[in-house]
Write a protein that holds these residues in place. Structure first.
Motif, PDB file in Angstrom:
ATOM      1  N   ALA A  18       0.842  -1.210   0.000  1.00 54.44           N
ATOM      2  CA  ALA A  18       0.000   0.000   0.000  1.00 54.44           C
ATOM      3  C   ALA A  18       0.873   1.254   0.000  1.00 54.44           C
ATOM      4  N   LEU A  19       1.950   1.228   0.783  1.00 48.04           N
ATOM      5  CA  LEU A  19       2.836   2.401   0.876  1.00 48.04           C
ATOM      6  C   LEU A  19       3.525   2.649  -0.460  1.00 48.04           C
ATOM      7  N   ARG A  20       4.016   1.559  -1.078  1.00 41.46           N
ATOM      8  CA  ARG A  20       4.744   1.724  -2.340  1.00 41.46           C
ATOM      9  C   ARG A  20       3.800   2.118  -3.467  1.00 41.46           C
ATOM     10  N   ALA A  21       2.588   1.555  -3.447  1.00 45.63           N
ATOM     11  CA  ALA A  21       1.601   1.913  -4.484  1.00 45.63           C
ATOM     12  C   ALA A  21       1.262   3.404  -4.406  1.00 45.63           C
ATOM     13  N   ALA A  22       1.272   3.943  -3.199  1.00 46.36           N
ATOM     14  CA  ALA A  22       0.944   5.370  -3.020  1.00 46.36           C
ATOM     15  C   ALA A  22       2.156   6.271  -3.277  1.00 46.36           C
ATOM     16  N   GLY A  23       3.298   5.663  -3.491  1.00 45.57           N
ATOM     17  CA  GLY A  23       4.513   6.463  -3.742  1.00 45.57           C
ATOM     18  C   GLY A  23       5.065   7.131  -2.501  1.00 45.57           C
ATOM     19  N   ALA A  24       4.883   6.483  -1.339  1.00 45.67           N
ATOM     20  CA  ALA A  24       5.408   7.067  -0.095  1.00 45.67           C
ATOM     21  C   ALA A  24       6.933   7.080  -0.119  1.00 45.67           C
ATOM     22  N   GLU A  25       7.484   8.153   0.414  1.00 51.82           N
ATOM     23  CA  GLU A  25       8.946   8.277   0.517  1.00 51.82           C
ATOM     24  C   GLU A  25       9.407   8.223   1.977  1.00 51.82           C
ATOM     25  N   ILE A  26       8.514   8.608   2.879  1.00 50.13           N
ATOM     26  CA  ILE A  26       8.801   8.572   4.314  1.00 50.13           C
ATOM     27  C   ILE A  26       7.590   7.933   4.994  1.00 50.13           C
ATOM     28  N   VAL A  27       7.856   7.088   5.994  1.00 48.55           N
ATOM     29  CA  VAL A  27       6.773   6.455   6.738  1.00 48.55           C
ATOM     30  C   VAL A  27       6.870   6.872   8.206  1.00 48.55           C
ATOM     31  N   VAL A  28       5.755   7.389   8.715  1.00 48.29           N
ATOM     32  CA  VAL A  28       5.709   7.941  10.070  1.00 48.29           C
ATOM     33  C   VAL A  28       4.761   7.088  10.915  1.00 48.29           C
ATOM     34  N   LEU A  29       5.273   6.535  12.012  1.00 47.17           N
ATOM     35  CA  LEU A  29       4.421   5.779  12.933  1.00 47.17           C
ATOM     36  C   LEU A  29       3.883   6.742  13.983  1.00 47.17           C
ATOM     37  N   GLY A  78       9.422  12.855  29.141  1.00 50.18           N
ATOM     38  CA  GLY A  78       9.444  13.618  27.898  1.00 50.18           C
ATOM     39  C   GLY A  78       9.020  12.774  26.724  1.00 50.18           C
ATOM     40  N   ALA A  79       9.386  13.246  25.538  1.00 50.68           N
ATOM     41  CA  ALA A  79       9.020  12.538  24.304  1.00 50.68           C
ATOM     42  C   ALA A  79      10.233  12.499  23.390  1.00 50.68           C
ATOM     43  N   SER A  80      10.319  11.438  22.589  1.00 52.43           N
ATOM     44  CA  SER A  80      11.451  11.271  21.672  1.00 52.43           C
ATOM     45  C   SER A  80      10.942  10.842  20.298  1.00 52.43           C
ATOM     46  N   VAL A  81      11.531  11.410  19.257  1.00 50.86           N
ATOM     47  CA  VAL A  81      11.310  10.928  17.893  1.00 50.86           C
ATOM     48  C   VAL A  81      12.592  10.226  17.465  1.00 50.86           C
ATOM     49  N   HIS A  82      12.425   9.009  16.934  1.00 52.09           N
ATOM     50  CA  HIS A  82      13.627   8.232  16.593  1.00 52.09           C
ATOM     51  C   HIS A  82      13.455   7.488  15.271  1.00 52.09           C
ATOM     52  N   PHE A  83      14.575   7.199  14.623  1.00 54.71           N
ATOM     53  CA  PHE A  83      14.560   6.288  13.485  1.00 54.71           C
ATOM     54  C   PHE A  83      14.166   4.916  13.999  1.00 54.71           C
ATOM     55  N   VAL A  84      13.384   4.185  13.219  1.00 51.20           N
ATOM     56  CA  VAL A  84      12.990   2.839  13.617  1.00 51.20           C
ATOM     57  C   VAL A  84      14.028   1.840  13.110  1.00 51.20           C
ATOM     58  N   VAL A  85      14.497   1.009  14.051  1.00 53.02           N
ATOM     59  CA  VAL A  85      15.397  -0.095  13.711  1.00 53.02           C
ATOM     60  C   VAL A  85      14.708  -1.371  14.216  1.00 53.02           C
ATOM     61  N   PRO A  86      15.205  -2.557  13.807  1.00 55.40           N
ATOM     62  CA  PRO A  86      14.497  -3.784  14.200  1.00 55.40           C
ATOM     63  C   PRO A  86      14.270  -3.911  15.711  1.00 55.40           C
ATOM     64  N   ALA A 116      10.633  17.212  13.858  1.00 52.88           N
ATOM     65  CA  ALA A 116      11.544  16.122  13.502  1.00 52.88           C
ATOM     66  C   ALA A 116      11.291  15.647  12.066  1.00 52.88           C
ATOM     67  N   LEU A 117      10.012  15.566  11.705  1.00 55.09           N
ATOM     68  CA  LEU A 117       9.682  15.131  10.337  1.00 55.09           C
ATOM     69  C   LEU A 117      10.235  16.121   9.315  1.00 55.09           C
ATOM     70  N   LYS A 118      10.175  17.404   9.643  1.00 56.88           N
ATOM     71  CA  LYS A 118      10.701  18.410   8.712  1.00 56.88           C
ATOM     72  C   LYS A 118      12.211  18.265   8.547  1.00 56.88           C
ATOM     73  N   LEU A 119      12.913  17.972   9.633  1.00 53.18           N
ATOM     74  CA  LEU A 119      14.368  17.744   9.531  1.00 53.18           C
ATOM     75  C   LEU A 119      14.649  16.623   8.537  1.00 53.18           C
ATOM     76  N   LEU A 120      13.880  15.528   8.670  1.00 55.86           N
ATOM     77  CA  LEU A 120      14.091  14.370   7.796  1.00 55.86           C
ATOM     78  C   LEU A 120      13.694  14.700   6.354  1.00 55.86           C
ATOM     79  N   ALA A 121      12.548  15.350   6.204  1.00 63.56           N
ATOM     80  CA  ALA A 121      12.049  15.661   4.855  1.00 63.56           C
ATOM     81  C   ALA A 121      13.004  16.583   4.102  1.00 63.56           C
ATOM     82  N   LYS A 122      13.654  17.478   4.839  1.00 59.47           N
ATOM     83  CA  LYS A 122      14.575  18.428   4.190  1.00 59.47           C
ATOM     84  C   LYS A 122      15.969  17.833   4.021  1.00 59.47           C
ATOM     85  N   GLY A 123      16.168  16.624   4.495  1.00 66.84           N
ATOM     86  CA  GLY A 123      17.491  16.002   4.395  1.00 66.84           C
ATOM     87  C   GLY A 123      18.473  16.540   5.421  1.00 66.84           C
TER      88      GLY A 123
END
Ligand code: GRF
Length: 196
Positions: A71-82, A130-138, A177-184
């Motif tokens: 579903a994500l690839r069909a929609a052309g997603a470039e970033i996935v946010v949980l 507090g709260a943390s935004v992180h890259f997802v790893v296994p 955090a998403l903006k940091l990632l989206a802007k590279g």
């Protein structure tokens, strides 16, 4: 402008803040929920964002993740946010989106990974959470942190009052955090979050 898909299971208050903060750096093009009646689906529909409901019941983890991935690839997603997505994703899925998959967790990671966070924080007598935004790893809640913000824990706090205070911070932190990632401006390199 990065095409972002958001995965939810519940009320979607973080989804709402991500929708409200959309700017030239990202656009939410799909919301996927594993729960049919998730409140967040309504928030997506109100914002005219396409939604997909993919139930997990009766499926192996791999089959379920495979459906989400398609579903994500069909929609052309470039970033996935949980955003309050309550299923653990398989290693294969996570590797397929490495560096492009992020999560928000209601603690100051690496402290208090997992569930029942606020209750455990209070029981331990912490004075800060507090709260943390992180890259997802296994490994669960173990990926490199992109951004985090602290809040005080008051002696009179219940898990609910603390959750509310942390949630307010989440709603500001996640779009940032998403903006940091989206802007590279942040990338995952050799298991580290690298900022530029
Ligand atoms: C948030 O507390 C988030 O940190 C956690 O799940 C909750 C989701 O809330 N991962 P909402 O559905 O975004 O309101």
């Amino acid at each position: 402008m990065k095409r972002v898909a958001v995965l939810i299971s519940g009320r979607g208050s973080n989804l709402r803040s991500l929708i409200a903060a959309e700017d030239g750096s990202y656009k939410i093009i799909l919301v996927v929920s594993n729960v049919e009646g998730a409140g967040g689906l309504e928030k997506a529909r109100e914002a005219d964002i396409p939604v997909a409901v993919i139930p997990h019941q009766g499926k192996t983890r791999e089959a379920f993740d495979g459906e989400i991935d398609r579903a994500l690839r069909a929609a052309g997603a470039e970033i996935v946010v949980l955003a309050g997505f309550m299923r653990i994703l398989s290693d294969g899925f996570v590797r397929g989106w490495e560096g492009r998959l992020i999560n928000i967790h209601p603690s100051l990671l690496p402290a208090y990974k997992g569930t029942r966070v606020h209750q455990r924080v209070i029981e331990a007598g912490e004075t800060q959470s507090g709260a943390s935004v992180h890259f997802v790893v296994p490994e669960l809640d173990a990926g490199p942190v992109i951004a985090q913000t602290g809040v005080p824990v008051h002696p009179s706090d219940t898990p609910e009052t603390l959750a509310e205070r942390v949630l307010e911070v989440e709603h500001r932190l996640y779009p940032e955090a998403l903006k940091l990632l989206a802007k590279g401006n942040v990338t995952l390199k050799n298991g580290l979050a690298v900022f530029s």
